[in-house]
Design an enzyme around this catalytic site. Structure first.
Site, PDB file in Angstrom:
ATOM      1  N   HIS A  19      79.172  42.226   7.809  1.00  0.00           N
ATOM      2  CA  HIS A  19      80.280  41.479   8.419  1.00  0.00           C
ATOM      3  C   HIS A  19      80.121  41.462   9.943  1.00  0.00           C
ATOM      4  O   HIS A  19      80.308  40.426  10.591  1.00  0.00           O
ATOM      5  CB  HIS A  19      81.638  42.130   8.071  1.00  0.00           C
ATOM      6  N   ARG A  94      74.402  35.440   1.750  1.00  0.00           N
ATOM      7  CA  ARG A  94      73.331  36.444   1.794  1.00  0.00           C
ATOM      8  C   ARG A  94      72.153  36.028   0.928  1.00  0.00           C
ATOM      9  O   ARG A  94      71.004  36.226   1.282  1.00  0.00           O
ATOM     10  CB  ARG A  94      73.859  37.799   1.280  1.00  0.00           C
TER      11      ARG A  94
END
Ligand code: PNS
Length: 190
Positions: A19, A94
């Site tokens: 994050h 991702r």
């Protein structure tokens, strides 16, 4: 010149290095970035929204991002973005496995609010396997999360796990104690 404001919505339970990596990338391309924690009464989170907010604020302060702030929201992400006058929603991708869900969400958000753009960014490769869910699982099972989350988050997660273990042990003790008590009282009777 028009300033571009984006929101980065998510659960952040807990916030990870992935994050933080995305926040850094977002802070470089947007004039203003608001990290927005969803207040979701249906979920049973590890951390309260207030705790997650404190952790994210500390991470952002430590990293020195001066165009990033933290907020909380409920309801539709697009409604929240409009209330804030944001033009974009930032999300991280991702791996290919994220893509389908993220595409679905981005297209639904576009249907709901065509003026808002979803911007996907990729975190550093070294974080491509990292998720809050795995961090929680590894920590719950006693593994090290030191390289997965910032130090202050690792500390908070450890504190949570200690409390959880104490409660679990107390429960076990209570069960053992009561069964011991039963067997002792049985023995007395015998
Ligand atoms: O970190 P997460 O859990 O992947 O974040 C998901 C989040 C919070 C971005 C998503 O669940 C969301 O936007 N929820 C708010 C409700 C909403 O707008 N739903 C419609 C999405 S298409």
């Amino acid at each position: 010149m028009k300033r571009i404001k984006a929101i980065y919505p998510g659960s952040f339970d807990p916030p990870t290095n992935g994050h933080l990596d995305l926040i850094e990338r977002g802070s470089k391309i947007f004039d203003e970035l608001v990290v927005a924690i969803l207040r979701n009464p249906e979920k049973d989170p590890l951390f309260s929204v207030a705790d997650r907010r404190k952790m994210l604020e500390a991470m952002i302060m430590t990293a020195g991002f001066d165009n990033v702030s933290v907020d909380t929201f409920d309801g539709l992400t697009v409604d929240y973005a409009l209330r804030l006058d944001a033009q974009a929603i930032l999300r991280g991708i991702r791996a290919i496995s994220d893509y389908e869900y993220e595409l679905q969400m981005a297209l639904m958000n576009r249907k709901l609010q065509p003026a808002l753009e979803t911007v996907f960014m990729m975190p550093a490769e070294k974080y491509s396997y990292l998720s809050s869910r795995l961090v929680r699982e590894v920590a719950q099972l006693g593994g090290s999360i030191d390289c997965l989350v910032p130090d202050l988050v690792a500390q908070k997660v450890r504190e949570k796990m200690d409390v959880a273990h104490k409660f679990a042990n107390r429960g076990e003790f209570a069960v053992n104690a009561s069964s011991e008590g039963k067997s002792r009282s049985r023995k007395k009777k015998a």
